[in-house]
Design a protein around this motif. Structure first.
Motif, short mmCIF file in Angstrom:
data_model
loop_
_atom_site.label_atom_id
_atom_site.label_comp_id
_atom_site.label_asym_id
_atom_site.label_seq_id
_atom_site.Cartn_x
_atom_site.Cartn_y
_atom_site.Cartn_z
N PRO A 12 -9.58 15.44 10.27
CA PRO A 12 -8.61 14.65 9.51
C PRO A 12 -8.94 14.64 8.02
O PRO A 12 -10.10 14.60 7.62
CB PRO A 12 -8.74 13.26 10.11
N VAL A 13 -7.88 14.71 7.23
CA VAL A 13 -8.00 14.55 5.78
C VAL A 13 -7.44 13.17 5.46
O VAL A 13 -6.24 12.94 5.60
CB VAL A 13 -7.25 15.65 5.02
N VAL A 14 -8.29 12.25 5.05
CA VAL A 14 -7.92 10.85 4.90
C VAL A 14 -8.12 10.41 3.46
O VAL A 14 -9.15 10.72 2.84
CB VAL A 14 -8.76 9.96 5.84
N ARG A 15 -7.13 9.72 2.94
CA ARG A 15 -7.29 9.10 1.61
C ARG A 15 -7.84 7.69 1.80
O ARG A 15 -7.24 6.89 2.51
CB ARG A 15 -5.97 9.05 0.84
N LEU A 16 -8.92 7.40 1.15
CA LEU A 16 -9.53 6.08 1.25
C LEU A 16 -8.64 5.06 0.57
O LEU A 16 -8.17 5.25 -0.56
CB LEU A 16 -10.92 6.09 0.60
N ASP B 47 0.81 -1.22 0.00
CA ASP B 47 0.00 0.00 0.00
C ASP B 47 0.85 1.27 0.00
O ASP B 47 0.37 2.33 -0.43
CB ASP B 47 -0.92 -0.01 1.22
N PHE B 48 2.09 1.18 0.45
CA PHE B 48 2.90 2.39 0.63
C PHE B 48 3.03 3.22 -0.64
O PHE B 48 2.87 4.45 -0.59
CB PHE B 48 4.28 2.00 1.16
N PRO B 49 3.34 2.67 -1.82
CA PRO B 49 3.46 3.52 -3.01
C PRO B 49 2.18 4.25 -3.37
O PRO B 49 2.22 5.33 -3.98
CB PRO B 49 3.87 2.52 -4.11
N ARG B 50 1.03 3.69 -3.03
CA ARG B 50 -0.24 4.33 -3.36
C ARG B 50 -0.49 5.58 -2.51
O ARG B 50 -1.36 6.38 -2.83
CB ARG B 50 -1.40 3.36 -3.16
N ARG B 51 0.26 5.72 -1.42
CA ARG B 51 0.05 6.85 -0.51
C ARG B 51 0.93 8.04 -0.85
O ARG B 51 1.04 8.97 -0.05
CB ARG B 51 0.34 6.41 0.92
N ARG B 52 1.57 8.01 -2.00
CA ARG B 52 2.43 9.13 -2.39
C ARG B 52 1.63 10.44 -2.35
O ARG B 52 0.53 10.54 -2.88
CB ARG B 52 2.97 8.90 -3.79
N GLY B 53 2.17 11.43 -1.71
CA GLY B 53 1.49 12.70 -1.56
C GLY B 53 0.83 12.89 -0.22
O GLY B 53 0.41 14.00 0.12
N ASP B 54 0.71 11.80 0.57
CA ASP B 54 0.13 11.93 1.90
C ASP B 54 1.11 12.63 2.84
O ASP B 54 2.30 12.76 2.56
CB ASP B 54 -0.24 10.55 2.46
#
Length: 451
Positions: A286-290, A202-209
């Motif tokens: 909180p601003v959360v990416r699903l 999952d880590f690469p998908r969180r780029r920009g968090d």
């Protein structure tokens, strides 16, 4: 007066111009004998034998065999098992004779001989789930050996390591080696190995968090630490759940940079003013990416009505105020029908909310009251608001308001800005902002990474 024999019509002779018997591929390969009628009496010279039965074409024995489903070739058997018959292989599996990765290849070899997972379970006592875990775990172990992983690390999985190796099956070959080492050094169980594999995928998908670039993608511990850090932001600040998540993030982190970020957040030093990525520390919004598949994996979910930003204030007021589960199956029941709904994980800010929650869908994030960033124009967002809390109280709180006062266009405003304009009531207090899942391909495996 003519006799019947003289007045009879002449029969149609089945013969060719050369007076040869007529034959057909649809008839048996026998000559046809024709009745010859005399002028006075009907006396057949021989018995008529005609058959119109179709002769089946000859077929090879192969075409008469029953259909057999395709079965892939079994994995290479260890040398000590190649000469064994079926009964001996069944006995080895039944008694677990040898190391698990040695007798695991016997399972697909028995499938090749006609066994099914059910019949093999009856014969050996190994369930279908365990059969799959043994076979997949053995293949993962082989990939570790082929990638020149430390032999001591590989040997650590000799006893009961199938479950652990099975969990890292979806990682690339290089990721498997790093994950295996981390699992052994930290003495992780099956659940821990599963969390580690999910965090690395999952880590690469969180780029920009937030603080994503402070964690090292090549270190499994940093990936796991970032997952715990992200989970901590879903809890209220301060709270015991948030502190526990940050503590696990600190224990999992490997790089000093990641440890310093988590430690600062754990000690409360992370509170500061607005950041360029649009997320505010010290504010309970909180601003959360699903996450992709997060709803399916959630232990609890929340179903909320959705309004589009262009629908107007009337739609927000008309949306159902209550939606809850009833009965043993938790059947969702709303007080009225509605067109749009969204299912979100049971995050703490919205899980305990009773009546009045509504979701407003915005086409982009420029409605948020902080510095603009590139993703603002690229991503749509969902703003979850509580219509039961309309009073503007906190200066650092966020509220859903109408821009023109006519209830046509909406925006999220900070409490301090509203107080400066003497606005004391809003459409609802903002609880959280949800960003959509990302379908990045940065973490896709290359062809050479697959077994």
């Amino acid at each position: 007066m003519f006799s019947p024999a003289l007045n009879a019509h002449k029969p149609l002779f089945l013969s060719t111009s050369n007076n040869k018997p007529f034959s057909s591929p649809f008839l048996t390969q026998q000559p046809l004998f024709i009745l010859r009628l005399s002028k006075t009496h009907f006396k057949p010279t021989t018995t008529l034998s005609v058959s119109a039965t179709l002769i089946p074409s000859s077929s090879s024995p192969a075409s008469q065999q029953h259909y057999q489903p395709y079965r892939p070739p079994p994995s290479p058997l260890p040398s000590q098992y190649k000469s064994l018959d079926t009964a001996s292989r069944i006995e080895i599996l039944s008694n677990r004779l040898g190391l698990w990765y040695e007798y695991a290849p016997l399972i697909p070899s028995l499938f090749q001989e006609g066994f099914t997972p059910q019949s093999l379970e009856e014969a050996t006592g190994i369930s279908g789930v365990e059969q799959n875990r043994l076979v997949v775990g053995a293949k993962v172990r082989d990939s570790l050996v082929q990638s020149n992983t430390d032999p001591e690390i590989v040997a650590s999985f000799d006893l009961g390591g199938a479950e652990l190796l099975y969990e890292i099956r979806l990682l690339s070959a290089s990721q498997r080696a790093a994950a295996a080492r981390y699992i052994v050094l930290n003495n992780m169980d099956g659940k821990g190995a599963q969390d580690l594999a999910r965090a690395m995928k999952d880590f690469p998908r969180r780029r920009g968090d937030k603080f994503w670039d402070n964690f090292d993608y090549t270190l499994p511990g940093d990936c796991l630490s970032f997952m715990y850090y992200r989970q901590s932001r879903e809890h209220k600040k301060p709270s015991e759940s948030r502190a526990n998540a940050l503590q696990m993030a600190l224990e999992a982190a490997e790089s000093e940079k990641a440890k310093s970020i988590v430690l600062r957040e754990l000690e409360g030093g992370g509170e500061r003013k607005e950041r360029e990525d649009g997320e505010i520390d010290g504010v309970r919004v909180p601003v959360v990416r699903l996450k992709i598949g997060e709803v399916a994996e959630a232990t609890s979910v929340v179903v909320l009505p959705v309004c589009r930003s262009e629908d107007g204030e009337r739609k927000i007021l008309e949306a159902p105020w209550e939606c809850r589960g009833q009965g043993e199956f938790g059947v969702v029941v709303a007080e009225k029908g509605w067109e749009r709904w969204v299912v979100l994980p049971g995050w703490e800010p919205i899980l305990g909310l009773g009546r009045g929650a509504v979701v407003v869908a915005f086409p982009d994030a420029r409605v948020l009251p902080w510095k603009a960033n590139r993703w603002y124009k690229e991503e749509s967002i969902l703003v979850v608001a509580d219509r039961g809390r309309k009073e503007v109280k906190a200066d650092n709180g966020f509220y859903l308001v109408s821009l023109d006062g006519a209830g046509v266009d909406f925006k999220v405003e900070r409490g301090s800005a509203l107080k400066e304009r003497n606005v004391v009531e809003c459409l609802g207090t903002v609880l959280m902002v949800v960003r959509p899942p990302r379908y990045d391909t940065d973490d896709l495996m290359n062809d050479e990474d697959w077994d």
